[in-house]
Design a protein around this motif. Structure first.
Motif, PDB file in Angstrom:
ATOM      1  N   HIS A 161       5.529  -2.886   7.904  1.00 58.38           N
ATOM      2  CA  HIS A 161       5.047  -2.606   9.377  1.00 58.38           C
ATOM      3  C   HIS A 161       4.503  -1.404   9.221  1.00 58.38           C
ATOM      4  N   CYS A 162       5.181  -0.259   8.700  1.00 56.66           N
ATOM      5  CA  CYS A 162       4.794   1.116   8.662  1.00 56.66           C
ATOM      6  C   CYS A 162       5.352   1.572   7.177  1.00 56.66           C
ATOM      7  N   GLU A 163       4.227   1.754   6.414  1.00 51.12           N
ATOM      8  CA  GLU A 163       4.460   2.416   4.958  1.00 51.12           C
ATOM      9  C   GLU A 163       4.621   3.771   5.182  1.00 51.12           C
ATOM     10  N   PRO A 167      -5.129  -0.040   4.285  1.00 52.50           N
ATOM     11  CA  PRO A 167      -4.216  -1.291   4.860  1.00 52.50           C
ATOM     12  C   PRO A 167      -4.891  -2.536   4.268  1.00 52.50           C
ATOM     13  N   ASN A 193       0.678  -1.244  -0.069  1.00 53.49           N
ATOM     14  CA  ASN A 193       0.044   0.038   0.064  1.00 53.49           C
ATOM     15  C   ASN A 193       0.798   1.367  -0.017  1.00 53.49           C
ATOM     16  N   TRP A 227      -5.352   4.949  11.591  1.00 55.96           N
ATOM     17  CA  TRP A 227      -4.401   4.274  10.890  1.00 55.96           C
ATOM     18  C   TRP A 227      -3.138   5.081  11.006  1.00 55.96           C
ATOM     19  N   TYR A 259      -2.823   4.021   0.347  1.00 55.40           N
ATOM     20  CA  TYR A 259      -3.211   4.260   1.814  1.00 55.40           C
ATOM     21  C   TYR A 259      -4.212   3.399   2.420  1.00 55.40           C
ATOM     22  N   ALA A 281       4.975  -8.159   4.643  1.00 52.73           N
ATOM     23  CA  ALA A 281       4.398  -7.102   4.963  1.00 52.73           C
ATOM     24  C   ALA A 281       5.265  -5.919   5.562  1.00 52.73           C
ATOM     25  N   LYS A 286      -2.986  -2.269  -2.622  1.00 50.67           N
ATOM     26  CA  LYS A 286      -4.278  -1.459  -1.772  1.00 50.67           C
ATOM     27  C   LYS A 286      -4.268  -0.134  -2.197  1.00 50.67           C
ATOM     28  N   ASN A 333       0.472  -0.633   9.187  1.00 47.67           N
ATOM     29  CA  ASN A 333      -0.439  -1.747   8.953  1.00 47.67           C
ATOM     30  C   ASN A 333      -0.586  -2.782  10.068  1.00 47.67           C
ATOM     31  N   ARG A 390      -6.159  -6.176   5.090  1.00 52.79           N
ATOM     32  CA  ARG A 390      -6.829  -6.676   6.186  1.00 52.79           C
ATOM     33  C   ARG A 390      -6.698  -8.162   6.128  1.00 52.79           C
TER      34      ARG A 390
END
Length: 395
Positions: free
Chosen positions: A150-152, A127, A99, A305, A125, A148, A122, A159, A129
Motif C-alpha cells: 500500500h505504502c512503500e 508505481p 518498488n 505520489w 520509486y 501489493a 519498478k 501505490n 500501474r
C-alpha cells in the motif's frame, strides 16, 4: 524537549520525536497503559482481545461483516509472512508488485515459503500501474494472487491499490495488500476496494507500540486457509479458529502491547477515525514538505505520489553536507530522522506519522535550517543526477 506550540502534548520531557514510519512517537496515555500486568488467560484480557478485533474491523466500513481480524504475535513482517503462507495455496502462484525494499522482502518471503511467484520490479520509486498488471495476468494464467504494498516506505510512495484491485479482479484473481504503514490513516473500505486480506501492525498509523501485527481477511479465505501454512506459529487459520473457540491467543500474547494498543484505538476513534488521523498526517506532510522545499531540499517523488506516511528527500550536493552529521545535529535538537534506502543517489526520509502535528513539523523545519547553518551548507539543492532520476517519474 518541550512543545509549547503544539496542540498535542510532548511525548515526554527530553524524549525526541521519532520521525520514522514506526516505531513512532506515542502518547503518554498509550505508554501508561503498559504499567499494569494482565493474565493472558484471564477473562479481562480475553475481553480486550475481542474489543481490539472489533474496533479494527469497524475501520473497513460497510461490508466488514464478511471479514474477521486475526492478531499475530511478532513484528509486522511476521504477519506478512503469515498472510502469504496462509492464503496463497502451496500450488498457487503470486505476482508481487515491487518498488522498494518491502516488495522485495515479499518476494524473498515467498521464496522461503516455497510459493511460486513472479515479480514486477519498478525499481526504487515508480508505481505499478493497472495496465501493466493486467497484461502480466493475461499472459500468465497460472497466477492466482497479486500482492501489493500500500505504502512503500523505503521511498515514501503511495501505490495505486484501487487501480490494482480493479484489474486483479477483472482478471479473476485475488489481491492481498501489505498495508503495514498505511492502515488506520488511509482508507481501505471494502465497499470501494476489493481484496481478500490486508496486514498491518500495532506500531504504525494507529500509534501503538511494537509487539504484534494483525491480518484482516474475508471469512471465506480464512476458512479455505486450513492446511495451507507450513508454520505452526504463523498459521492464520489456526490462530483464528482458536481465538473464535476460546477467546485466547494460541501462544503467549504481548499483553502490555495489547493494552497500549486499545488505548491507541480509542484515541484513534476520538480523533475521527481513519479520516481524522489521515487528515492530520496529510497536514503534517504538506507543512513539512513546503518548509523543507523553501530551504532548497527536493523530494524524490512528485506531489502525485507523495504519501502522508513518510517522505524521501535528496541529500544536498553541497560537499559540506554529511548525512551522519545532519542526523546527529537533528537528534540533538529533539528529532530522529531516517536514513534513505535509494541505491542510485543519497537521500534521507522524514516521517509524518505518530503523535505530531503541523506545529511540530514547523519545529522540524526550523531545526533543519539551523542545522544546515551549523554545518556551513549554503544550498540544499540536490546533485543533477538526483533530479535526472526524479524526471523518470514524469513518464
Amino acid at each position: 524537549m518541550t512543545n509549547h506550540d503544539s496542540a498535542l502534548p510532548a511525548p515526554r520531557l527530553g524524549e525526541p520525536y521519532l520521525l520514522t514510519p514506526g516505531p513512532l512517537t506515542t502518547s503518554y496515555p498509550v505508554k501508561s497503559a503498559m504499567l499494569r500486568d494482565w493474565g493472558s488467560w484471564d477473562g479481562d484480557f480475553r475481553a480486550m482481545t475481542v474489543e481490539m478485533r472489533t474496533r479494527l474491523l469497524a475501520m473497513l466500513g460497510q461490508g466488514a461483516d464478511d471479514f474477521d481480524c486475526v492478531p499475530m504475535q511478532g513484528s509486522g513482517t511476521f504477519s506478512v509472512e503469515a498472510m502469504l503462507g496462509s492464503f496463497i495455496p502451496r500450488d498457487g502462484k503470486a505476482l508481487v508488485l515491487a518498488n522498494g525494499a518491502y516488495g522485495q522482502r515479499t518476494a524473498e518471503t515467498l521464496a522461503y515459503l516455497g510459493r511460486d511467484h513472479v515479480v514486477l520490479d519498478k525499481g526504487d520509486y515508480l508505481p505499478p500501474r493497472g495496465d501493466e498488471v493486467a497484461q502480466i495476468l493475461a499472459d500468465d494464467p497460472e497466477i492466482t494472487h497479486v500482492v501489493a504494498i500500500h505504502c512503500e516506505t523505503s521511498s515514501g510512495i503511495l501505490n495505486p491499490v484501487e487501480e490494482i484491485s480493479q484489474v486483479t479482479y477483472a482478471a479473476g484473481r485475488k489481491l492481498l495488500i501489505d498495508s503495514m504503514s498505511a492502515f488506520g490513516a488511509l482508507p481501505l473500505e471494502v465497499a470501494r476496494i476489493r481484496y481478500e486480506a490486508l496486514v498491518s501492525s500495532a506500531n504504525k498509523c494507529i500509534e501503538g507500540v511494537p509487539g504484534f501485527g494483525f491480518v484482516i481477511a474475508r471469512k471465506s479465505e480464512l476458512e479455505a486457509a486450513k492446511g495451507n501454512s507450513t508454520s505452526i506459529s504463523l498459521d492464520v487459520h489456526a490462530q483464528w479458529a482458536t481465538m473464535n473457540k476460546t477467546g485466547q491467543w494460541r501462544f503467549t500474547p504481548p499483553t502490555h502491547v495489547v493494552a497500549a494498543f486499545l488505548e491507541a484505538l480509542r484515541a484513534h476513534e476520538a480523533e475521527g477515525g481513519v479520516e481524522g488521523r489521515g487528515a492530520r498526517y496529510i497536514r503534517n506532510r504538506d507543512v513539512m514538505v513546503a518548509g523543507l522545499r523553501d530551504l532548497g531540499f527536493e523530494t524524490l517523488l512528485k506531489d502525485r505520489w507523495l504519501s502522508p506516511i513518510i517522505v524521501t528527500f535528496f541529500c544536498p550536493a553541497d560537499p559540506k553536507f554529511i548525512f551522519d552529521d545532519f542526523y546527529e545535529l537533528m537528534k540533538a535538537k529533539g528529532f530522529i530522522i531516517y536514513p534513505g534506502k535509494l541505491t542510485v543517489v543519497d537521500s534521507f526520509r522524514i516521517g509524518c506519522i505518530g503523535q505530531m502535528d503541523e506545529h511540530v513539523m514547523r519545529q522540524v523545519i526550523a531545526a533543519a535550517k539551523d542545522t544546515l547553518d551549523e554545518m556551513g551548507v549554503k544550498s540544499a539543492t540536490p546533485p543533477a543526477l538526483a533530479l535526472k532520476e526524479r524526471a523518470k517519474l514524469a513518464a
